[in-house]
Write an enzyme that holds these catalytic residues in place. Structure first.
Site, PDB file in Angstrom:
ATOM      1  N   SER A  33       0.827  -1.206   0.000  1.00 42.48           N
ATOM      2  CA  SER A  33       0.000   0.000   0.000  1.00 42.48           C
ATOM      3  C   SER A  33       0.865   1.262   0.000  1.00 42.48           C
ATOM      4  O   SER A  33       1.564   1.521  -0.973  1.00 42.48           O
ATOM      5  CB  SER A  33      -0.952  -0.054   1.210  1.00 42.48           C
ATOM      6  OG  SER A  33      -1.911   0.948   1.113  1.00 42.48           O
ATOM      7  N   HIS A  53      -7.903  -5.387   1.305  1.00 41.85           N
ATOM      8  CA  HIS A  53      -6.654  -4.649   1.470  1.00 41.85           C
ATOM      9  C   HIS A  53      -5.891  -5.154   2.699  1.00 41.85           C
ATOM     10  O   HIS A  53      -4.739  -5.561   2.603  1.00 41.85           O
ATOM     11  CB  HIS A  53      -6.969  -3.159   1.627  1.00 41.85           C
ATOM     12  CG  HIS A  53      -5.791  -2.275   1.431  1.00 41.85           C
ATOM     13  ND1 HIS A  53      -5.228  -2.067   0.203  1.00 41.85           N
ATOM     14  CD2 HIS A  53      -5.056  -1.536   2.298  1.00 41.85           C
ATOM     15  CE1 HIS A  53      -4.200  -1.240   0.319  1.00 41.85           C
ATOM     16  NE2 HIS A  53      -4.071  -0.903   1.589  1.00 41.85           N
TER      17      HIS A  53
END
Ligand SMILES: *[C@@H]1O[C@H](CO)[C@@H](O)[C@H](O)[C@H]1NC(C)=O
Ligand SMILES: *[C@@H]1O[C@H](CO)[C@@H](O)[C@H](O)[C@H]1NC(C)=O
Ligand SMILES: *[C@@H]1O[C@H](CO)[C@@H](O)[C@H](O)[C@H]1NC(C)=O
Length: 415
Positions: free
Chosen positions: A183, A388
């Protein structure tokens, strides 16, 4: 959900949103937490965790060009690695509001730092400026100098990533390294490639896990709401000198750490809130991991960094922070903030992403992949529900993402 559960859930949501805006510290001491039944892993730091599970680790201090003091941990011996570690060294970088400990929270059978160390790679786990391991500076005091908190991914990419790479190369004497970023940890690497010529090439391979570059299509309504709210009120917070947000030891973190480990009902409320912040993937994060992870999350960052995320969700590119025409002109020499030059990401890039990622949407990953000149492989995780936060916390990392990571690390390493 029962009506009682729903009631508590609403209260939790309100408390979370309200306290998100404050950096009030409320540290509770460790003995008290042990007596309240906190799992010990949620109280342990990186060194203690790795020792507990039979790994050997070292703590290193890295100073950036602009004076931020960062902590890196090196796992120099995995559980079954008695011989030499493989070369070159590997850097593993966490995401927003996380720390090096996020890679350990899922335990030795699923935490990526453990899995990588078990394959005898020389693993260096980074911490970016502002989290609890890297909340220091050569001259600024994070508690009193607002200036310390004037950073976002723009500075993390410009200063922290190259400083950590230089340190690891110097310390090990290696000529190059392999880099894994999750990320923000991936997005900041791309920022470095754009802004710091010569650095990108120091990596043999860059493994980007759910890379956060453009964020136009972020799907999670709650996450968008939080980030865009912080962006909206950044100016007000600046006037009140609140520069830090969600640090470890703050009311919000202590509340989550307490509440999420309490019992199976509160634990499942935490899982639900986490699903709202990201996306729903039933059973992926084990109950034990939920009880542990909030001891290390949120790990703290700057209001400005959060605002930066809020702003990027309102844009359709991957650019530096937009301060408005007047200040942009002073700072960048142009009314519009400069876009990052993704053509400069010359390193071979491997990308893994989830099709159910509420924070970094598949459409934005695809946009990024089109811009990168040297993508060697892109892989959608086979489980269609992969989110995620699964990258750090899922109990299924070993089968769903680790084999691909291992394959590319291995082919870029030697004994
Ligand atoms: C981790 O915990 C140990 C034991 O409490 C302590 O000595 C050490 O300084 C801690 N490390 C960091 C980086 O906080
Ligand atoms: C967590 O605990 C709850 C309640 O005890 C149980 O129903 C659920 O299956 C558990 N979840 C996981 C992922 O183990
Ligand atoms: C972007 O990077 C590439 C590769 O390094 C370079 O050739 C190009 O000139 C750069 N573009 C801009 C606008 O700086």
């Amino acid at each position: 959900m029962t009506s009682k559960g729903f009631y508590i859930f609403n209260i939790l949501l309100l408390i979370s949103i309200a306290t998100l805006l404050y950096a009030i510290r409320l540290p509770i001491n460790t003995e008290t937490k042990i007596s309240w039944g906190y799992p010990k892993d949620s109280l342990f730091n990186f060194t203690e965790l790795t020792n507990e599970y039979g790994y050997s680790s070292q703590e290193h201090t890295v100073v950036t060009e602009d004076g931020y003091i960062l902590t890196m941990f090196r796992i120099n011996k995995g559980r079954n690695c008695n011989g030499k570690t493989k070369l070159p060294p590997v850097i593993l970088m966490h995401g927003l509001l996380q720390s090096s400990d996020s890679w350990l929270d899922a335990g030795p059978d699923a935490g990526l730092a453990y899995l990588i160390a078990d394959e005898c790679f020389d693993l260096w786990v980074g911490n970016c400026r502002g989290n609890y391991y890297s909340r220091r500076h050569v001259s600024l005091n994070p508690d009193t100098d607002h200036q310390y908190w004037q950073f976002s991914v723009d500075e993390i990419g410009y200063y922290d990533v190259p400083a950590m790479m230089d340190y690891v190369l110097d310390h090990t004497g290696a000529d190059n390294l392999n880099y894994i970023g999750f990320s923000q940890g991936a997005g900041t690497f791309f920022i470095m490639c754009s802004e710091r010529p010569g650095y990108c090439e120091k990596a043999n391979v860059m493994i980007a896990l759910a890379p956060a570059a453009r964020q136009t299509n972020t799907g999670s309504i709650l996450y968008r709401f939080i980030m865009e709210s912080v962006y909206t009120i950044e100016g007000i917070l600046k006037k009140t000198s609140v520069g830090e947000i969600l640090p470890k030891g703050s009311f919000s973190q202590e509340f989550l750490a307490f509440f999420c480990q309490l019992n199976s009902m509160t634990g499942s409320i935490c899982t639900t809130v986490q699903s709202l912040l990201d996306a729903y993937h039933p059973g992926s994060v084990s109950n034990e991991t939920t009880r542990v992870l909030y001891g290390h999350f949120p790990a703290g960052t700057s209001v400005h960094n959060m605002a930066r995320y809020g702003q990027s969700m309102m844009r359709n590119d991957f650019a530096k922070f937009d301060y408005g025409k007047v200040h942009n002109l002073e700072l960048y020499g142009s009314e519009e903030p400069p876009k990052y030059n993704l053509s400069a990401v010359t390193v071979p890039v491997v990308t893994l992403y989830g099709r159910n990622d509420g924070l970094v949407d598949v459409k934005d990953v695809k946009w990024l992949l089109k811009k990168l000149p040297n993508v060697v492989e892109e892989m959608a995780v086979s489980d269609a529900l992969w989110t995620h936060l699964d990258v750090t916390y899922s109990q299924y990392t070993r089968t769903l993402i680790f084999p691909k990571i291992y394959e590319h690390l291995q082919s870029n390493s030697y004994n």
